[in-house]
Design an enzyme around this catalytic site. Structure first.
Site, PDB file in Angstrom:
ATOM      1  CG  ASP A 105      -1.952  -1.119   1.368  1.00 25.67           C
ATOM      2  OD1 ASP A 105      -1.722  -1.893   0.310  1.00 25.67           O
ATOM      3  OD2 ASP A 105      -2.601  -0.969   2.155  1.00 25.67           O
ATOM      4  CG  ASP A 193      -3.636   4.371  -0.191  1.00 26.57           C
ATOM      5  OD1 ASP A 193      -3.313   5.244  -0.095  1.00 26.57           O
ATOM      6  OD2 ASP A 193      -4.229   3.578   0.318  1.00 26.57           O
ATOM      7  CG  ASP A 244      -3.382  -5.077  -4.019  1.00 24.81           C
ATOM      8  OD1 ASP A 244      -4.648  -4.774  -3.661  1.00 24.81           O
ATOM      9  OD2 ASP A 244      -2.580  -5.263  -3.490  1.00 24.81           O
ATOM     10  CB  CYS A 348      -1.950  -6.539   0.880  1.00 25.40           C
ATOM     11  SG  CYS A 348      -3.484  -6.614  -0.126  1.00 25.40           S
TER      12      CYS A 348
HETATM   13  O1  DAV Z   1     -11.634  -6.059  -2.257  1.00 25.09           O
HETATM   14  O2  DAV Z   1     -11.613  -5.365  -0.389  1.00 25.09           O
HETATM   15  C1  DAV Z   1      -8.955  -5.021  -0.861  1.00 25.09           C
HETATM   16  C2  DAV Z   1      -7.320  -4.569  -1.359  1.00 25.09           C
HETATM   17  C3  DAV Z   1      -6.354  -4.929  -0.286  1.00 25.09           C
HETATM   18  N1  DAV Z   1      -5.272  -4.010  -0.760  1.00 25.09           N
HETATM   19  C4  DAV Z   1     -11.218  -5.596  -1.617  1.00 25.09           C
HETATM   20  C5  DAV Z   1      -9.736  -4.866  -1.834  1.00 25.09           C
END
Ligand code: DAV
Length: 366
Positions: A105, A193, A244, A348
Site C-alpha cells: 500500500d 496509495d 489488487d 498486499c
Molecule cells: O476487495 O476489499 C482489498 C485490497 C487490499 N489491498 C477489497 C480490496
C-alpha cells in the site's frame, strides 16, 4: 544493484514482507469510514488488536517469509513503530495509527526507484517510517537506487466528501456514486496509495477510487515522464480501494479480472489492441471475510506471482488455485487467511525490491 522491478511477473529475487506487530484498528476518520463495509463487525470498534491474533498473523507472515527464502528469494522485514501513538499535524489529529502488514500500500517500486505513496488515510500518514531502515540500507548499498517520497498531503476535511460519512448509504447508492466516479476523496490535493498501481513495464495502470484521486494520477504521470500512465475504474465495486483484489496480471498477455468488477468495455482498448487477454477470475472460496477484516472475500485474487510460471495462492482459495493451475501455471499454497484482517492478502503483504528483467513495452499499439 539491489532495487530493480518493472512489472508484476518477472522472476522475484528480493521482497519485503510485512509484520503484524502492534497493529491497531484505527479510530474513525473520513477515508476509513467510507471503506469499512456498512454491515462489518469493525464498525465502531477501534484500538489495538488482541495479542493472540497478532501472534497468529505473525506466525503466518514468518512462515510465508521462510517459504520464499527456501525458494532462494531474499526477504526483508519492516521495523514496526508504536502504532498506539496518536498523530497530530498542524492540519489534523488521528487517535491511533494502523500497522505495517501491507507494504504494497505504501511502497511503489518502478525500476530502480522506490516511491513512498502520499497515502490517503490519516492513520497511515507515518507508516513509511517502518520502511525507512530498509530504504536507507538500500540507498547506502546501491548507488543506482532512487529513494523518492511523494508530497505529504495535508489531509484536512477538504480532502473528503462528507456525503460518505453517513452511517447508511447502501450498496445501490454506492454503486451509483462509483459509476459517476464520485468517491470519498476530493481533488483538493494529489492522493494515492501504492496498491492502486499496477506495473506493466513502460505502462502504469492506476485505479481511480477512494484511495487515489485524479490529481494523484496526474502527479504520477508527471513523476514518471518515461512511462505511460493509464487511469482505470471498476464501477461494480461499492468500496473501491486498491486494484489488487480486482485486476491481477499473471504473466505477459494475461490478466485476471474480478467478475463483479469488470473493466468497462471503453477502457479495454489498450489491452485488446495489444492482444492481452482479460479473463474472469474464479470465485472466492469464502462467503465472508474473516473477523475484523477491511477487505472483501476477493482477496482470493490477491496472489503473488513469483515468475512466468509460478504463483503463490492462499491455501484455502481452492477455486483460484484450480483456475491458475488450469491456466498452465504452478501454484504454491500459502496459509495466510488468519492475517487478512491486518491489511490484506499475499500481494498486499509484500513489496517488490528486485525482479529480474528490464523495462519492456507490452503495449506497443496505442
Ligand atoms: O476487495 O476489499 C482489498 C485490497 C487490499 N489491498 C477489497 C480490496
Amino acid at each position: 544493484m539491489i532495487v530493480n522491478s518493472w512489472n508484476e511477473w518477472d522472476p522475484l529475487k528480493h521482497v519485503i514482507v510485512g509484520k503484524a506487530d502492534n497493529c491497531h484498528i484505527p479510530a474513525p476518520e473520513p477515508a476509513l469510514d467510507a471503506k469499512v463495509p456498512e454491515d462489518s463487525d469493525m464498525k465502531g470498534s477501534w484500538g489495538r488488536r488482541t495479542q493472540e491474533t497478532i501472534d497468529r498473523a505473525n506466525e503466518l507472515l514468518d512462515n510465508f517469509s521462510r517459504q520464499l527464502e527456501n525458494l532462494g528469494i531474499v526477504v526483508d522485514r519492516p521495523t514496526p513503530i508504536d502504532f498506539s501513538q496518536p498523530i497530530k499535524t498542524p492540519d489534523f489529529k488521528a487517535e491511533s495509527q494502523f500497522g505495517c502488514m501491507p507494504p504494497r500500500d505504501v511502497l511503489l517500486t518502478v525500476g530502480s526507484e522506490i516511491l513512498e505513496a502520499t497515502m490517503s488515510y490519516r492513520c497511515r500518514w507515518f507508516e513509511y517510517l517502518c520502511y525507512r531502515p530498509l530504504l536507507q540500507k538500500y540507498w547506502e548499498n546501491d548507488s543506482n537506487f532512487r529513494h523518492e517520497s511523494a508530497p505529504k498531503p495535508r489531509l484536512t476535511d477538504k480532502d473528503y466528501y462528507p456525503d460518505y460519512l453517513s452511517e447508511k448509504i447502501g450498496d445501490t447508492k454506492r454503486l451509483e456514486w462509483a459509476a459517476k466516479k464520485f468517491f470519498v476523496t476530493t481533488e483538493e490535493e494529489p492522493l494515492f496509495d501504492a496498491a492502486d498501481i499496477l506495473r506493466f513495464g513502460k505502462d502504469l495502470v492506476v485505479q481511480h477510487g477512494f484511495t487515489t484521486n485524479c490529481k494523484g494520477i496526474e502527479w504520477l504521470n508527471r513523476h514518471f515522464p518515461n512511462h505511460r500512465v493509464h487511469t482505470v475504474n471498476f464501477p461494480g465495486d461499492p468500496y473501491p480501494i486498491h486494484i489488487d483484489a480486482t485486476f491481477t496480471p499473471l504473466r505477459p498477455g494475461l490478466i485476471l479480472n474480478n467478475p463483479n468488477r469488470r473493466l468497462p468495455q471503453e477502457q479495454r482498448k489498450l489491452f485488446n489492441d495489444n492482444d492481452w487477454e482479460i479473463v474472469d477470475s474464479a470465485q472466492p472460496a469464502h462467503n465472508s471475510p474473516p473477523p475484523l477484516c477491511y477487505s472483501s472475500t476477493w482477496l482470493s485474487m490477491n496472489v503473488l506471482v513469483l515468475d512466468h510460471k509460478t504463483v503463490c495462492v492462499e491455501k484455502s482459495e481452492v477455486y483460484q488455485a484450480e483456475q491458475i493451475d488450469a491456466l498452465g501455471m504452478n501454484v504454491i499454497e500459502v496459509d495466510l487467511r488468519d492475517a487478512y484482517a491486518f491489511g490484506g492478502g499475499l500481494h498486499c503483504c509484500t513489496a517488490d525490491v528486485y525482479r529480474e528483467g528490464n523495462c519492456q513495452d507490452y503495449f506497443p499499439k496505442q
